[in-house]
Design an enzyme around this catalytic site. Structure first.
Site, PDB file in Angstrom:
ATOM      1  N   GLY A   1      45.759  29.620  45.665  1.00 12.16           N
ATOM      2  CA  GLY A   1      44.325  29.570  45.418  1.00 12.16           C
ATOM      3  C   GLY A   1      44.022  29.068  44.013  1.00 12.16           C
ATOM      4  N   SER A   2      42.975  29.589  43.434  1.00 11.32           N
ATOM      5  CA  SER A   2      42.508  29.052  42.150  1.00 11.32           C
ATOM      6  C   SER A   2      43.461  29.295  41.001  1.00 11.32           C
ATOM      7  CB  SER A   2      41.155  29.671  41.810  1.00 11.32           C
ATOM      8  OG  SER A   2      40.240  29.384  42.847  1.00 11.32           O
ATOM      9  N   ILE A   3      44.466  30.183  41.183  1.00  5.19           N
ATOM     10  CA  ILE A   3      45.469  30.372  40.140  1.00  5.19           C
ATOM     11  C   ILE A   3      46.136  29.033  39.838  1.00  5.19           C
ATOM     12  CG2 ILE A   3      47.565  31.638  39.522  1.00  5.19           C
ATOM     13  CD1 ILE A   3      45.402  33.518  40.017  1.00  5.19           C
ATOM     14  N   MET A   4      46.224  28.191  40.882  1.00  6.73           N
ATOM     15  CA  MET A   4      46.884  26.899  40.736  1.00  6.73           C
ATOM     16  C   MET A   4      46.157  26.024  39.731  1.00  6.73           C
ATOM     17  SD  MET A   4      49.640  25.731  42.019  1.00  6.73           S
ATOM     18  CE  MET A   4      50.535  24.191  41.973  1.00  6.73           C
ATOM     19  N   LYS A   5      44.903  26.349  39.441  1.00  9.64           N
ATOM     20  CA  LYS A   5      44.132  25.545  38.490  1.00  9.64           C
ATOM     21  C   LYS A   5      44.769  25.563  37.096  1.00  9.64           C
ATOM     22  CE  LYS A   5      39.916  26.006  41.108  1.00  9.64           C
ATOM     23  NZ  LYS A   5      38.777  26.884  41.398  1.00  9.64           N
TER      24      LYS A   5
END
Lengths: 426, 461
Positions: B208-212
């Site tokens: 999810g947004s952790i990948m950002k």
């Protein structure tokens, strides 16, 4: 490599030194004595058997053969008997360690094998007499195969056993030697025609015979024996014609057949999958190979010592997997020793071929040597996962009457070829 | 004909040499590895004649010990379910797992020369004694993390970003290794949620947004100027006819705000600008698509091999085919905390012989320089802002500045997986955590309070 092993292959001129054979027989005797020591110390007593009798019987057997060869002035190679005796002695010790009951039976088979050796070595010293009837051997071999396919018993995947009451035998062991005898006779007879490529007809019986044998073996699912037979055939064909392209063509045909068999037979696909990654199914199909690898690895360089291994978890450990037991308990040093014994056996066998006075002898000795060493190689490589595992015995070592007796028959024929045209030193 | 014989002899020799080389490899080189394989039944025999070594946490608290007399040895695990998936179990009936399996050779004293020594002892009828392990794990922190996850499915990982030492590696549900016999049936029942699976290292989740954090690293490396740029989010982005959306239109925002509010459109745009190769390369530097050498078996986190524009846009926000283990995302966080230098994670601090003699000690070492200190600091500042006024306010601690990033990973299994990664104190990070709770909703709501508790407990000491 070739130059390096040359002295061993071509030593001792034209006469055979039986004294050397006597000196070398001390080694298997020492091995047997060590096995006796182990047996009386650690193995529970077996009713009806005395270890001392067993030791006396075996020592008497090996030394007796030596004496008979000496008295009859047999000119056979002096290294072959001690090499075979070393292998059998080691095999017996490990059989005792695995299952004393099997080992006692194996002693009887060893004595029987030595009797066959004596009969063939003294009674049929002129092997060319044997080679006058190649079709007799072919028919006998094919008969054995047919009867196994029709009436055979399936044990451990391969339908290669004949059962007569409580007596069981594996005719395929005899078939392999019979095929070599047939091919030696046939090829030396038709060699000229084959080399010229003129007599197209002469290829017929050859190809049909071999194809039939291989087909029957495949029907029995005895893939190891099929492979060994094929390689022996190609080697003999190469010896007879001196043309590598026949072998390359044969190899190509074989590869094609192997690919087709791979697509056609699910059990073969399973076998290959196990070879590529036995760990994927370590409780099922891969169990034997996984445990065999662990067994070999557990031995390390110096081994655990006799009786201290744990290879009894491998199914068929006394027959196909005895090499794993040896590798664990004698370590890398021991397993390399076994390999070197076979290598020396091969070199002496090839030397007999080299010294044979005429073509039949070259073909017979070369074929038998390839047969024996390639079989040893196939199972040693199979146990260590270098090649896909196929259930064949380790010649002279594995438990199995048919295999052992035939191995000694093979040894006798090699002795006879190597004796041809030579005088024994008294 | 005679040449033929010579050539056959030569060929035989060559084949035998190959066999000799192969067998030397199997017996001499791979020998010890094969011997220590858990499938080796010989180990069971050794087990009965050897007092297995103990396992301690970083403060010397006992995690596993052997009591009783030879023949009736019993293995105890004082921390029970909390450390079950790290320490593992060893049982004659059920085999072994965790460190009990992977460090079997040390615990039974079967490696190197000790093997010979202990074999001699056993032959003489004496009881051999294995070696003790001291872990980097903090048993109390591990217990706290496990209890926070209790009743849910998920995992929590805590690392020391300066060394790579693993402080906590919790996974839920778990099992009690002291009561394996009684629990085995329940453990393996379909409804139990696979308690034998260590989700922290074996669970693959869309990040999810952790990948950002990875996307931001790639984008800042390509163009540091994006810090001053003005982005515009209309609430969606069309890539190759595929529509990527934000929960709401964020309107005009800068890089830091994009991180604070986790704007999908901005990060997808940044990834498309940086390019698929740069994105994959950065992920690989963080440890994706590479096997990780660790004391326990770790599943490989992955970014798909070929990324077209829409897959890249999806991957940039941690969706699509991008999958990561919680340990992997903790490593990403730790690398940012440690000024762009990723340390090799490790779990075993040292091995000591029965008498206390040190046999082996772990040396912290950098695994990879992922990015420069400047880029790491820029991302850290955005993560600080996220805690102070963005999606991760629930992770803030009084008196200690926390840096964090939330994630809510869409998945086919129902509600989003709630993610949070954080490190603290922001200026001099001593701990980096990654928390994932399966199908629990928004990361800022569910995962953040868990991470906050873990950070607080770790920093209080």
């Amino acid at each position: 490599m070739l130059r390096w092993c040359w002295p061993f292959m071509s030593s001792s001129g034209t006469s055979t030194n039986r004294g050397q054979e006597m000196a070398l027989l001390i080694w298997p005797s020492l091995i047997l004595a060590a096995g006796y020591g182990y047996m009386v110390t650690f193995v529970p007593h077996q009713p009806g058997w005395q270890p001392a009798y067993a030791l006396a019987l075996l020592l008497g057997g090996f030394w007796g053969v030596h004496l008979i060869l000496r008295v009859t002035r047999h000119g056979g190679d002096q290294f072959l008997l001690p090499l075979a005796a070393c292998l059998t002695a080691l095999g017996l010790i490990f059989l005792f360690r695995l299952d004393p009951g099997l080992a006692y039976r194996q002693i009887i088979w060893t004595i029987l094998g030595l009797l066959v050796l004596i009969v063939v070595a003294t009674g049929f010293r002129d092997y060319q007499r044997l080679e006058q009837y190649p079709y007799f051997f072919l028919s006998l071999g094919l008969f054995f195969l047919f009867i196994t396919v029709l009436a055979g018993t399936r044990i451990g995947g391969a339908k290669s056993w004949l059962t007569l009451g409580s007596f069981r035998m594996q005719p395929v062991e005899a078939v392999k030697v019979l095929m070599v005898m047939y091919l030696a006779g046939y090829l030396s007879d038709k060699r000229e025609l084959l080399v010229q490529g003129a007599g197209r007809i002469s290829w017929g019986p050859l190809l049909v015979a071999v194809a039939l044998a291989v087909l029957l073996l495949v029907l029995q699912r005895d893939l190891g024996s099929a492979l060994i037979l094929l390689v022996t055939f190609l080697a003999m064909l190469y010896l007879a014609t001196g043309k590598l392209r026949f072998c390359v063509a044969g190899g190509a045909l074989f590869s094609l057949g192997a690919v087709m068999a791979y697509l056609a037979f699910p059990y073969l696909r399973a076998r290959i999958a196990v070879w590529i990654n036995p760990w994927a199914d370590y409780t099922g199909a891969g169990y034997q190979v996984v445990q065999s690898l662990i067994t070999l690895g557990s031995g390390g360089i110096f081994g655990t010592g006799l009786g201290l291994g744990y290879s009894q978890v491998i199914p068929a450990v006394a027959t196909d997997f005895i090499f794993a037991t040896m590798g664990e308990e004698m370590g890398l040093m021991g397993s390399l020793g076994i390999i070197l014994l076979y290598l020396l056996f091969a070199l002496r066998g090839f030397r007999a071929a080299l010294r044979a006075p005429e073509e039949q002898g070259v073909l017979l000795a070369g074929g038998l040597t390839v047969l024996c060493t390639f079989q040893a190689l196939v199972i040693m490589a199979g146990v260590s996962k270098l090649l896909p595992l196929t259930g064949v015995t380790l010649p002279f070592v594995s438990y199995g009457g048919s295999s052992l007796v035939i191995s000694y028959l093979l040894l006798a024929l090699l002795l006879n070829v190597s004796a041809a045209g030579r005088e024994a030193k008294p | 004909m005679k040449t033929g014989v010579r050539r056959l002899a030569l060929a035989t020799g060559v084949i035998f040499v190959i066999l000799i080389v192969h067998l030397t490899y199997i017996q001499a080189i791979a020998g010890e590895r094969l011997y220590l394989n858990p499938l080796n039944p010989r180990l069971n025999l050794v087990e009965q004649q050897t007092q297995r070594g103990a396992i301690y946490d970083r403060a010397g608290r006992v995690l596993a010990r052997t009591v009783g007399n030879p023949g009736q040895f019993q293995r105890q695990y004082p921390y029970g379910p909390a450390t079950a998936l790290v320490v593992g179990y060893v049982s004659g009936r059920f085999g072994s797992s965790g460190l009990e399996a992977s460090r079997d050779g040390d615990l039974l004293g079967l490696t190197g020369w000790q093997h010979l020594l202990n074999q001699g002892r056993r032959l003489m009828g004496q009881v051999a004694r294995g070696n003790d392990l001291t872990l980097t794990l903090d048993a109390e922190l591990q217990r706290l993390a496990t209890s926070l996850l209790a009743g849910r499915r998920g995992a929590a990982v805590a690392l020391d970003p300066r060394t790579g030492a693993v402080l906590a590696l919790a996974s839920s549900p778990t099992f009690d290794p002291n009561r394996l016999e009684e629990e085995w049936q329940r453990i393996n029942s379909p409804g139990a949620g696979s308690p034998l699976l260590n989700r922290a290292i074996q669970g693959l989740y869309p990040p999810g947004s952790i990948m950002k954090l990875v996307t931001a690293t790639a984008a800042l490396e390509v163009d540091p100027g994006i810090l001053q740029r003005d982005f515009y989010c209309p609430g969606y982005l069309e890539v190759q006819g595929w529509k990527l959306t934000c929960p709401r239109p964020h309107g005009h925002l800068n890089f830091q705000q994009a991180m604070m509010y986790s704007c999908n459109v901005t990060f997808a745009t940044l990834a498309l600008e940086a390019g698929a190769d740069k994105f994959k390369e950065t992920a690989a530097l963080y440890g994706f698509d590479k096997p990780l050498k660790f004391d326990l078996p770790v599943e490989e986190s992955r970014v798909p091999g070929r990324l077209n524009a829409s897959a890249l846009a999806e991957g940039a926000i941690g969706q699509g085919a991008v999958l990561a283990t919680p340990l992997q995302m903790a490593m990403v966080t730790a690398a940012i905390a440690n000024k762009g230098i990723l340390m090799q994670p490790y779990l075993v601090e040292k091995v000591t012989a029965a008498g206390g003699r040190l046999l082996w000690q772990a040396v912290p070492r950098p695994l990879q320089v992922v990015t420069g200190a400047k880029v790491a600091t820029d991302i850290k500042e955005a993560m600080v802002a996220t805690v102070n006024g963005g999606t991760a306010t629930a992770a803030s601690l009084p008196g200690i500045q926390v840096a964090a990033k939330t994630g809510s990973a869409q998945n086919p299994g129902g509600e989003a997986h709630a993610w949070l990664v954080a490190f603290a104190p922001a200026d001099e990070p001593r701990i980096a955590v990654a928390v994932v709770v399966e199908n629990a909703g928004a990361g800022g709501v569910v995962a953040a309070p868990l991470a906050r508790e873990i950070l607080a407990a770790a920093l209080r000491r």
